[in-house]
Write an enzyme that holds these catalytic residues in place. Structure first.
Site, mmCIF file in Angstrom:
data_model
loop_
_atom_site.group_PDB
_atom_site.id
_atom_site.type_symbol
_atom_site.label_atom_id
_atom_site.label_comp_id
_atom_site.label_asym_id
_atom_site.label_seq_id
_atom_site.Cartn_x
_atom_site.Cartn_y
_atom_site.Cartn_z
ATOM 1 N N ASP A 104 -21.193 -30.263 -24.160
ATOM 2 C CA ASP A 104 -20.268 -29.771 -23.146
ATOM 3 C C ASP A 104 -20.221 -28.266 -23.325
ATOM 4 O OD1 ASP A 104 -18.259 -29.876 -21.122
ATOM 5 O OD2 ASP A 104 -16.692 -29.778 -22.649
ATOM 6 N N ASP A 106 -18.297 -24.932 -21.668
ATOM 7 C CA ASP A 106 -17.266 -24.460 -20.742
ATOM 8 C C ASP A 106 -17.176 -22.942 -20.746
ATOM 9 O OD1 ASP A 106 -16.376 -27.010 -19.951
ATOM 10 O OD2 ASP A 106 -14.954 -27.126 -21.621
#
Length: 173
Positions: A104, A106
């Protein structure tokens, strides 16, 4: 793959959070950092942290870290670039929200810009409630001011609940 044509006239400093809890977690982070180099010139990396999952707790522990770098990609182009890296490394973009994932990435901060769009908010809207984001970010951006909360990253980190679930396990990847 996302278009990597520069969309900004001069490089912009960005802070990114990286994490994952599936497969070889450290190898996934290392490969993500390598791929980031195609459009982000990374100049700082946090330590590596093992963290308890948040929101959906019945899943393996995560490895998390943060990086700082410069890019000429505009925010939306950067987002597409990051999503391409995630997909290439095996992330199911339609998977369980807050569920397990190999990687992930971000956007936490894009200089001091504030942007609110349906699928892109900068600064990251939940970063101030996440010890697994703030602890690594404080390693490389302690004195940076959050552009909405008007508080330094180290002060946010000192105040966030859950810091005891964030364990520094290595000085970097």
């Amino acid at each position: 793959m996302a278009e990597l044509t520069p969309t900004s006239s001069s490089p912009v400093t960005v802070h990114l959070a990286l994490g994952g809890n599936m497969g070889d977690r450290a190898a996934n982070l290392a490969e993500a950092i390598r791929r980031l180099g195609e459009a982000v010139e990374i100049d700082a990396q946090s330590a590596l942290y093992e963290t308890a999952p948040m929101y959906v707790t019945d899943q393996p522990a995560f490895l998390n870290m943060a990086v700082r770098g410069t890019t000429q990609l505009a925010p939306r182009a950067l987002l597409h670039f990051l999503k391409d890296i995630e997909s290439t490394l095996g992330r199911d973009q339609g998977g369980l929200r807050f569920g397990p994932r190999p990687i992930d990435i971000d956007i936490l901060l894009y200089a001091d810009r504030v942007l609110t769009e349906p699928d892109l908010e900068i600064p990251h809207p939940r970063m101030a409630e996440r010890a697994f984001v703030l602890c690594p970010l404080a390693d490389i951006a302690a004195d940076v001011l959050h552009p909405v909360l008007n508080r330094r990253i180290d002060a946010l980190c000192d105040a966030v609940p859950g810091r005891e679930t964030v364990l520094r396990i290595a000085e970097g990847i």
